[in-house]
Motif scaffolding. Structure first.
Motif, PDB file in Angstrom:
ATOM      1  N   ALA A  45      79.373  69.807  71.698  1.00 55.86           N
ATOM      2  CA  ALA A  45      78.854  69.139  70.562  1.00 55.86           C
ATOM      3  C   ALA A  45      78.718  67.573  70.381  1.00 55.86           C
ATOM      4  CB  ALA A  45      79.772  69.689  69.243  1.00 55.86           C
ATOM      5  N   ALA A  63      77.307  76.104  62.460  1.00 58.29           N
ATOM      6  CA  ALA A  63      76.470  74.772  62.474  1.00 58.29           C
ATOM      7  C   ALA A  63      76.001  74.700  63.869  1.00 58.29           C
ATOM      8  CB  ALA A  63      76.938  73.558  61.970  1.00 58.29           C
ATOM      9  N   PHE A  64      77.168  74.774  64.706  1.00 58.50           N
ATOM     10  CA  PHE A  64      76.943  74.731  66.047  1.00 58.50           C
ATOM     11  C   PHE A  64      76.015  75.602  66.940  1.00 58.50           C
ATOM     12  CE2 PHE A  64      78.740  75.071  70.585  1.00 58.50           C
ATOM     13  CZ  PHE A  64      78.517  74.133  71.211  1.00 58.50           C
ATOM     14  N   LYS A  91      77.177  64.274  63.598  1.00 65.31           N
ATOM     15  CA  LYS A  91      76.153  65.104  64.122  1.00 65.31           C
ATOM     16  C   LYS A  91      76.140  66.367  63.159  1.00 65.31           C
ATOM     17  CE  LYS A  91      75.921  63.639  69.003  1.00 65.31           C
ATOM     18  NZ  LYS A  91      75.816  63.919  70.243  1.00 65.31           N
ATOM     19  N   PHE A 139      78.505  68.913  63.196  1.00 69.58           N
ATOM     20  CA  PHE A 139      79.229  69.919  63.846  1.00 69.58           C
ATOM     21  C   PHE A 139      80.622  69.978  63.304  1.00 69.58           C
ATOM     22  CE2 PHE A 139      76.021  69.177  67.201  1.00 69.58           C
ATOM     23  CZ  PHE A 139      75.075  70.166  66.698  1.00 69.58           C
ATOM     24  N   ASN A 154      73.544  76.447  70.255  1.00 74.81           N
ATOM     25  CA  ASN A 154      74.494  76.297  71.227  1.00 74.81           C
ATOM     26  C   ASN A 154      75.567  77.359  71.281  1.00 74.81           C
ATOM     27  OD1 ASN A 154      74.422  73.082  71.985  1.00 74.81           O
ATOM     28  ND2 ASN A 154      74.365  73.011  69.660  1.00 74.81           N
ATOM     29  N   CYS A 180      75.708  66.583  73.085  1.00 71.94           N
ATOM     30  CA  CYS A 180      74.315  66.952  73.085  1.00 71.94           C
ATOM     31  C   CYS A 180      73.465  66.238  72.408  1.00 71.94           C
ATOM     32  CB  CYS A 180      74.534  68.518  72.324  1.00 71.94           C
ATOM     33  SG  CYS A 180      74.806  68.637  70.532  1.00 71.94           S
ATOM     34  N   HIS A 236      69.951  66.345  69.645  1.00 71.50           N
ATOM     35  CA  HIS A 236      69.597  67.439  68.967  1.00 71.50           C
ATOM     36  C   HIS A 236      68.010  67.469  69.461  1.00 71.50           C
ATOM     37  CE1 HIS A 236      72.245  68.531  65.781  1.00 71.50           C
ATOM     38  NE2 HIS A 236      72.519  67.341  65.582  1.00 71.50           N
ATOM     39  N   GLY A 237      67.555  68.851  69.482  1.00 77.07           N
ATOM     40  CA  GLY A 237      66.131  68.939  70.141  1.00 77.07           C
ATOM     41  C   GLY A 237      66.149  68.924  71.639  1.00 77.07           C
ATOM     42  N   LYS A 239      73.732  77.455  65.221  1.00 78.86           N
ATOM     43  CA  LYS A 239      72.451  77.435  64.750  1.00 78.86           C
ATOM     44  C   LYS A 239      71.727  76.402  65.341  1.00 78.86           C
ATOM     45  CE  LYS A 239      70.483  76.752  60.056  1.00 78.86           C
ATOM     46  NZ  LYS A 239      70.341  76.452  58.476  1.00 78.86           N
ATOM     47  N   ALA A 240      72.379  75.318  65.635  1.00 76.50           N
ATOM     48  CA  ALA A 240      71.566  74.415  66.543  1.00 76.50           C
ATOM     49  C   ALA A 240      71.083  74.978  67.936  1.00 76.50           C
ATOM     50  CB  ALA A 240      72.392  73.075  66.544  1.00 76.50           C
TER      51      ALA A 240
END
Length: 798
Positions: A376, A271-272, A255, A257, A277, A379, A381-382, A274-275
Motif C-alpha cells: 500500500a 479499500a486496499f 493514500k 488505505f 491489491n 503502490c 494508483h493506476g 478495492k484498488a
C-alpha cells in the motif's frame, strides 16, 4: 551449476527458480526475536535453519547476501513483562505482615483461576490454596494424565496452555500455604498486581521497557553465537525507528488505505482490495480467523473499537495507561506490531527485496499484514499492485509432545539448558539439517540419536584419513597428497558422483536431508577403501577435503572459515597463544618415559636400536623452524617414534623372556600414556603398524572408563557366580551330613522302623502307602549322598 529453485510461500507448490533482482546479490530481511525472555529450541530451529540457508547461498552458490534482521523491543508481551517486573519489585519493597501478604496472594490466586481456568470455580465453588489440589484433579485430571479435556483425540496447544496455568496455580498454592509468597507465587501475583497498579507506570519513561529488552537481546545474541549463527549485516530495533514509522503510517493514510479511529490508525483492507491489491496472499484461508487476528493485535489491544472491518489491523495504537508513548499526528501512542518490519526492511533494502523469512507461525497475520501495508505504501494508483517481496521462506516450527514449542505455553526448553544437558551446538544443527527447513520438526530421542550417529561417522572418517595421511607421509616422504587430476580410481568416481548429487540436492530448495545422505554414502564408500592394506590415501584425502568444505558451508564447524580448504574439523588450538615448544612438551615427556622403560628391558633389534637412538627433537625443531603451527603436525615426530617402538617390542615379545613385561608396557603406552594426551593407537592386522589417531582426551578417557566398568561388572558377575556355586555346594554338603536314619525323625511322625522310615503319623494312624513310597525314594537318595559325604570326609582326613 544448475538453476537454484526454492520453495516460495507466495507461490505454493513445487520449488520455483530463484532469480534475485540484482545478479549475484541477495537482499534478505528476517524477522528477528521479540526479546523479553530466554530463547528456546523453537528459536534455535528458526534461526539455525535460516543460517544454514544463508551460508549455502553465500558459500556454495556464491551470492553476496545482505542479511537484515530486526529486534522487536516494544510490543504487548514486552510491555507486560517490563511493567509487571517493575510492579513486583515495588511490591517486594513494601513491609507487609505475613497475614496481609497471604490475603493478597489468595485474592490473586482466585483472580488467576477465574481469568484462566474458570471451570475451577463453577457452581459457586469457593476455591482456595488449601482445597485447590483436590479440585484440580477432579476437573482436569484427564489433562494432567496426558489426555484431552474432551477425552477424544490427542492433546494440543489448548491442553498445553491448561497445564501451564495449572502448574502456576499448583506452585502458588504450595507457596501460599508455606508462607513463601514472594518468589513462589510470582506467576499469579504478576497479572493481579498489573490489574491494580498498571496506571502508575509512566509511559514516557522508556527505560522501564528498554532495560528489559537490552538484557534479553544480549542473551539472545549470546545464544546465537553459541549455535554458530552468523550475526546479521544489519540489525534494526523498533524503538530506534518510531519517527520513520509515524511517517510511513501517515503516507498510507494519505493514500486512502488506512484511517484513524479514537487515536489509533487501522489498515483498511476493503479499500486496499478495492484498488486492485490482493490481501492475505500467503494464507488466504486464514483471513477470517478471529483467533489469529486477535493474536496478531496483541493481548493489550483486544476489543478495540472504531474498526471498519473485522480484519482491519492496527498500524498505530493509542497507548493506554501504563504503556509506552510516542508523539504522533493522532496523539500519543505506539507502533503496531506488523508495521515495524515494513518500515525497517524498506529503509535498508528499499521498495523491493529478494527474500523475507521467518517462522511459519508468522505467515498470518504478521507477514500477510506486512505485505499489505508495504505494498500500500509503495503502490502507485493506476499502475497495478506493487511486489514488495519476491520470495517468502518460512521455517517449519518445532514441536514437543505434539504441541508447538512456545514461550506463551511455557512448554519450552531454553537453548542454554539444551546445550548444558542434551545437545552440543553441532549436534543441534545436525538435527535441523536432517529435516527439511520448511517442514516441522518433532523433538524426540530418535532424532537426537540419528544426529549423534551421523556426526560420529563424519568425525571417525576425518580421524582415520588424517591418520593415514600422516602414516603415508612418514613412510614415503610424500610432501603433497593433492588429488591426481588424471586418476580414474573408484574413489575419484565416487567423489564426482557425490558432488553432482550434492548440487542436485542443494539446488532443489536447499534439500539438506538429501545432502546429508549424500555425505553419509560417500563416507561409507571411502571407509571401505580406508580399511584396505593398500588404501588410496590420495583419493581419501580428496574426499575428506570435500566433506570438510560441505560441513563448513553447513556451519557445522565453528572454528572454520571460508573457503573451508582444510581437512577435518578446524582446531582452535593452533590460534592459541602457545609456543611450539609448549605444544610438544607433554609428548616429548612421554617419548622419553617410553624410551627409558624400553631400555630397562634390555631388548635389542636393528630396528629398535635405531628408533631408540633417533634424534626426534631435531625433527621437531625442523618443523617449528619451517613455521608449522599445526599441533598435530608438531607432535607427530614423537608420536610416530613411540608408536614404532611399541610395534617393534610387540614383535620381539613372543621369543623374549620378558614377554609379560613387554605386553604390559605395550598396553600402558596405548591405554595410559597416549590416552592421557588425546591419542589412540589403533592396532591393525599383522604386517601393518598401529594407526595414530587424534581423539579428544575426554572421549578416550570415557571409553577407557566404560571398558573398565564392563570389566568390573564382568568380574563382579563372575564372583557372584562363584559364591552362588559355593553356597550350593555348602548347602548340599550340609544336607548330605544328615544320616538317612535321622532325616524323618521330626514332629510329623510318632514311630519309625530301624532304618528311620516313619511308620505312624503324629496322631497314631499308619503312614499312607503313597507317602511312604515317596519317602523311601528320598531315603535312598539321602543314603547315597550321606555315604559319599562320609567317604569324602574319610579321604580328606587321611
Amino acid at each position: 551449476m544448475a538453476q537454484l529453485k526454492v520453495h516460495n510461500s507466495l507461490k505454493p507448490g513445487p520449488p520455483v527458480p530463484f532469480t534475485p533482482k540484482e545478479e549475484g546479490k541477495v537482499a534478505w530481511y528476517a524477522c528477528g526475536p521479540t526479546v523479553y525472555d530466554h530463547s528456546h529450541l523453537g528459536h534455535a530451529r528458526n534461526y539455525v535453519s535460516t543460517d544454514i540457508i544463508r551460508r549455502i547461498m553465500r558459500d556454495y552458490f556464491g551470492f553476496k547476501v545482505n542479511f537484515v534482521m530486526n529486534i522487536t523491543d516494544v510490543d504487548d508481551k514486552i510491555i507486560l513483562k517490563a511493567r509487571r517486573q517493575r510492579l513486583l519489585e515495588l511490591e517486594k519493597s513494601k513491609n507487609y505482615t505475613p497475614e496481609v501478604l497471604s490475603n493478597l496472594a489468595t485474592t490473586a490466586f482466585q483472580s488467576y483461576a477465574q481469568g484462566n481456568l474458570p471451570e475451577l470455580l463453577k457452581d459457586g465453588f469457593e476455591l482456595s490454596p488449601n482445597n485447590y489440589a483436590e479440585r484440580r484433579d477432579a476437573i482436569y485430571g484427564k489433562v494432567l494424565a496426558g489426555g484431552t479435556l474432551t477425552g477424544e483425540g490427542k492433546p494440543g496447544d489448548d491442553e498445553a496452555k491448561m497445564k501451564m496455568h495449572l502448574n502456576n496455580l499448583t506452585s502458588a498454592s504450595v507457596a501460599i500455604q508455606e508462607n513463601k509468597v514472594l518468589g513462589g507465587a510470582d506467576e499469579i501475583l504478576l497479572p493481579y498486581l498489573d490489574s491494580l497498579y498498571k496506571d502508575s507506570i509512566d509511559g514516557r519513561d522508556h527505560k522501564i521497557f528498554t532495560d528489559v529488552t537490552k538484557y534479553w537481546e544480549d542473551r539472545f545474541m549470546d545464544d546465537m553465537d553459541a549455535l554458530n549463527v552468523m550475526r546479521p549485516e544489519v540489525i534494526t530495533r523498533v524503538t530506534e525507528y518510531v519517527p520513520q514509522i509515524v511517517d510511513f503510517v501517515n503516507e498510507i493514510v494519505k493514500k486512502g488505505f488506512a484511517y484513524e479511529a479514537d487515536g489509533s490508525v487501522y489498515f483498511d483492507i476493503a479499500a486496499f482490495e478495492k484498488a486492485g491489491n490482493p490481501y492475505a496472499r500467503l494464507r488466504p484461508e486464514s483471513r477470517n480467523d478471529k483467533a489469529l487476528q486477535e493474536d496478531g493485535e496483541g493481548s493489550l489491544s483486544k476489543n478495540l473499537g472504531g474498526k471498519r472491518g473485522a480484519g482491519d489491523f492496527a498500524l498505530w495504537k493509542k497507548s493506554k495507561a501504563g504503556e509506552p508513548v510516542w508523539a504522533s499526528p493522532w496523539g500519543e501512542g505506539r507502533p503496531g506490531w506488523h508495521i515495524e518490519c515494513s518500515v525497517m526492511a524498506s529503509d535498508i533494502l528499499g521498495s523491493q527485496m529478494d527474500i523475507h523469512s521467518g517462522g511459519i507461525d508468522l505467515a498470518f497475520p504478521h507477514h500477510d499484514n506486512e505485505l499489505a501495508q508495504s505494498e500500500a505504501y509503495f503502490c502507485e494508483h493506476g499502475k497495478g499492485p506493487h511486489s514488495w517481496v519476491n520470495y517468502f521462506l518460512h521455517m517449519g516450527h518445532l514441536s514437543i509432545a505434539g504441541s508447538k514449542m512456545s514461550k506463551s505455553l511455557k512448554n519450552f526448553q531454553t537453548i542454554r539448558d539444551a546445550l548444558n544437558t542434551d545437545y552440543t551446538p553441532r549436534g543441534m544443527r545436525v538435527v535441523f539439517l536432517l529435516g527439511r527447513w520448511n517442514d516441522g520438526v518433532e523433538i524426540s530421542p530418535d532424532m537426537k540419536t540419528m544426529a549423534e550417529s551421523w556426526e560420529a561417522s563424519v568425525n571417525n572418517f576425518f580421524i582415520v584419513v588424517k591418520s593415514l595421511i600422516a602414516e603415508k607421509s612418514a613412510n614415503d616422504a610424500l610432501k603433497s597428497l593433492s588429488i591426481d587430476e588424471n586418476a580414474q580410481d573408484g574413489l575419484q568416481a565416487s567423489l564426482e558422483k557425490a558432488q553432482k548429487e550434492m548440487e542436485t540436492a542443494l539446488t532443489d530448495s536447499f534439500d539438506t536431508p538429501r545432502a546429508m545422505r549424500v555425505l553419509s554414502q560417500l563416507i561409507t564408500e571411502a571407509n571401505t577403501n580406508a580399511h584396505k592394506a593398500d588404501a588410496d590415501v590420495r583419493g581419501l584425502e580428496a574426499v575428506a577435503r570435500w566433506v570438510t568444505k560441505i560441513v563448513g558451508i553447513f556451519g557445522l564447524d565453528a572454528n572454520a572459515k571460508p573457503p573451508y580448504t582444510g581437512l577435518g574439523w578446524a582446531s582452535s588450538a593452533a590460534s592459541a597463544n602457545i609456543s611450539p615448544q609448549e605444544t610438544v612438551a607433554p609428548f616429548a615427556t612421554v617419548f622419553q618415559k617410553v624410551k627409558s622403560e624400553v631400555e630397562s628391558l634390555a631388548l635389542h633389534s636393528e630396528t629398535l636400536d635405531k628408533l631408540l637412538a633417533a634424534n626426534v627433537d631435531s625433527e621437531f625443531e625442523s618443523l617449528a623452524t619451517a613455521g608449522s603451527t599445526d599441533p598435530e603436525a608438531l607432535v607427530m615426530p614423537y608420536l610416530r617414534t613411540v608408536s614404532r617402538i611399541r610395534d617393534e617390542i610387540r614383535k620381539l615379545a613372543p621369543t623374549s623372556p620378558s614377554k609379560k613385561q613387554i605386553l604390559s608396557l605395550s598396553d600402558q603406552i596405548r591405554d595410559d600414556d597416549l590416552t592421557n594426551l588425546g591419542v589412540y593407537l589403533d592396532d591393525r592386522s599383522e604386517g601393518q603398524s598401529a594407526l595414530i589417531k587424534f581423539i579428544p582426551k575426554t572421549e578416550l578417557l570415557a571409553q577407557r572408563e566404560e571398558k573398565a566398568a564392563k570389566e568390573r561388572e564382568k568380574a563382579a558377575l563372575k564372583e557372584a557366580a562363584r559364591l552362588a556355586r559355593e553356597k550350593i555346594e555348602a548347602d548340599k554338603a550340609a544336607k548330605a551330613k544328615v544320616s538317612p536314619v535321622d532325616m524323618f525323625r521330626d514332629e510329623r511322625f510318632s514311630a519309625w522302623d530301624e532304618d528311620g522310615l516313619p511308620t505312624k503319623m503324629k496322631e497314631g494312624e499308619d503312614v499312607p502307602k503313597s507317602a511312604l513310597k515317596r519317602m523311601k525314594k528320598d531315603w535312598e537318595r539321602q543314603k547315597k549322598a550321606h555315604e559319599e559325604w562320609k567317604a569324602k570326609e574319610a579321604k580328606s582326613g587321611i
